[in-house]
Design a protein around this motif. Structure first.
Motif, PDB file in Angstrom:
ATOM      1  N   ILE A   1       0.835  -1.192   0.000  1.00 11.98           N
ATOM      2  CA  ILE A   1       0.000   0.000   0.000  1.00 11.98           C
ATOM      3  C   ILE A   1       0.880   1.257   0.000  1.00 11.98           C
ATOM      4  CG2 ILE A   1      -0.183  -0.013   2.529  1.00 11.98           C
ATOM      5  CD1 ILE A   1      -3.000   1.177   2.194  1.00 11.98           C
ATOM      6  N   SER A   2       0.501   2.214  -0.820  1.00 14.45           N
ATOM      7  CA  SER A   2       1.134   3.538  -0.798  1.00 14.45           C
ATOM      8  C   SER A   2       0.156   4.504  -0.141  1.00 14.45           C
ATOM      9  CB  SER A   2       1.437   4.039  -2.213  1.00 14.45           C
ATOM     10  OG  SER A   2       2.388   3.222  -2.849  1.00 14.45           O
ATOM     11  N   ILE A   3       0.651   5.299   0.797  1.00 12.41           N
ATOM     12  CA  ILE A   3      -0.191   6.288   1.478  1.00 12.41           C
ATOM     13  C   ILE A   3       0.474   7.646   1.348  1.00 12.41           C
ATOM     14  CG2 ILE A   3      -1.246   7.034   3.640  1.00 12.41           C
ATOM     15  CD1 ILE A   3      -1.239   4.106   4.537  1.00 12.41           C
TER      16      ILE A   3
ATOM     17  N   ASN B   1       0.053  11.768   1.984  1.00 14.18           N
ATOM     18  CA  ASN B   1      -0.661  12.640   2.915  1.00 14.18           C
ATOM     19  C   ASN B   1      -0.646  14.099   2.487  1.00 14.18           C
ATOM     20  OD1 ASN B   1      -1.393  10.705   5.049  1.00 14.18           O
ATOM     21  ND2 ASN B   1       0.826  10.486   5.253  1.00 14.18           N
TER      22      ASN B   1
ATOM     23  N   GLU C   1     -13.760   6.177  -3.336  1.00 16.22           N
ATOM     24  CA  GLU C   1     -12.964   5.058  -3.840  1.00 16.22           C
ATOM     25  C   GLU C   1     -13.128   4.937  -5.349  1.00 16.22           C
ATOM     26  OE1 GLU C   1     -13.879   1.652  -1.557  1.00 16.22           O
ATOM     27  OE2 GLU C   1     -12.450   0.340  -2.549  1.00 16.22           O
TER      28      GLU C   1
ATOM     29  N   SER D   1      -5.767  11.982   2.698  1.00 21.64           N
ATOM     30  CA  SER D   1      -4.736  11.024   2.292  1.00 21.64           C
ATOM     31  C   SER D   1      -5.220  10.251   1.072  1.00 21.64           C
ATOM     32  CB  SER D   1      -4.383  10.066   3.429  1.00 21.64           C
ATOM     33  OG  SER D   1      -5.516   9.326   3.832  1.00 21.64           O
TER      34      SER D   1
ATOM     35  N   HIS E   1      -4.719   6.563  -0.752  1.00 23.86           N
ATOM     36  CA  HIS E   1      -4.235   5.205  -0.601  1.00 23.86           C
ATOM     37  C   HIS E   1      -4.245   4.519  -1.964  1.00 23.86           C
ATOM     38  CE1 HIS E   1      -5.032   4.750   3.984  1.00 23.86           C
ATOM     39  NE2 HIS E   1      -4.775   6.011   3.662  1.00 23.86           N
TER      40      HIS E   1
ATOM     41  N   VAL F   1      -3.729   0.777  -3.517  1.00 27.05           N
ATOM     42  CA  VAL F   1      -3.569  -0.629  -3.175  1.00 27.05           C
ATOM     43  C   VAL F   1      -4.062  -1.523  -4.316  1.00 27.05           C
ATOM     44  CG1 VAL F   1      -4.183  -2.459  -1.535  1.00 27.05           C
ATOM     45  CG2 VAL F   1      -3.985  -0.106  -0.735  1.00 27.05           C
TER      46      VAL F   1
ATOM     47  N   SER G   1       0.111  -1.244  -4.979  1.00 27.28           N
ATOM     48  CA  SER G   1       0.955  -0.333  -5.751  1.00 27.28           C
ATOM     49  C   SER G   1       1.598  -1.071  -6.922  1.00 27.28           C
ATOM     50  CB  SER G   1       2.054   0.256  -4.862  1.00 27.28           C
ATOM     51  OG  SER G   1       1.474   0.963  -3.781  1.00 27.28           O
TER      52      SER G   1
END
Lengths: 112, 114
Positions: free
Chosen positions: B18-20, B22, B58, B74, B76, B78, B80
């Motif tokens: 996962i890339s998060i 911010n 989403e 943020s 997300h 998923v 990546s």
């Protein structure tokens, strides 16, 4: 469909010279925008236009002028370029009221 | 003063994880929040947006979360993928009818490692 085109792709300009960056879109979008991108600052809005015949100032309008004679074209003019105007310039367009802006490929301008 | 801030200039994530990313903002008048993705030598492209009446939106692998009380959002991603390697810009605007005057963050360079 070309979307948004910008010209020139890049330009080196002597300080004090006048320069016009061209932007044309073929999507019949009402709204158009000019941004500059600088490292560490992201993109900043220079000028915008809601519809043909109207323009407004953005966050960093000083030293720049725009016109919107028709729907498709939105040129940005630097009357007397200064080194601090060295940047990458992006034109964008959107339907009025839409939160999606479509960006052109950019013009890299260097003022010496 | 920067009204939209991305405090991480870069982020490196392994493929499949996962890339998060911010983003923080200071202007309580902002009503719309967007993420744009940018590849080198290209213009930014719209990725996903959220209005202030929602706290989550989403679209496939991409989800944006909005915490209005903390003035924080943020993105997300998923899972990546290598093609996600790009610079991501957070942007915000107040309520608008005509042109949307976006305020952008500084950008975060995301690198997905195989």
């Amino acid at each position: 469909i070309a979307g948004i085109t910008q010209a020139p792709t890049s330009q080196i300009l002597a300080a004090g010279r006048r320069m016009t960056l061209r932007c044309t879109q073929d999507m019949r979008h009402n709204a158009m925008y000019w941004y500059r991108q600088d490292l560490g600052l992201g993109l900043r809005l220079i000028h915008y236009s809601n519809t043909a015949g109207t323009t407004g100032k953005g966050e960093v309008p000083d030293g720049y002028s725009v016109s919107r004679a028709n729907t498709d074209d939105f040129p940005l003019t630097l009357a007397s370029a200064v080194p601090s105007q060295t940047s990458v310039y992006f034109c964008a367009s959107s339907y009025q009221g839409s939160d999606t802006q479509y960006f052109g490929p950019g013009t890299r301008l260097t003022v010496l | 003063d920067q009204q939209v801030k991305q405090n991480s200039p870069s982020l490196s994530v392994q493929e499949g994880r996962i890339s998060i990313l911010n983003c923080d903002y200071t202007n309580s008048m902002f009503d719309y929040f967007l993420w744009y993705k940018k590849y080198p030598a290209e213009g930014p492209t719209f990725l996903i947006s959220i209005s202030s009446i929602k706290d989550k939106n989403e679209d496939g692998r991409f989800t944006v979360f909005l915490n209005k009380s903390a003035k924080h959002l943020s993105l997300h991603i998923v899972p990546s993928q290598p093609g996600d390697s790009a610079v991501y810009f957070c942007a915000a605007s107040p309520l608008f009818q005509g042109a949307q005057k976006l305020v952008f963050g500084q950008g975060t360079r995301l690198t997905i490692n195989p």
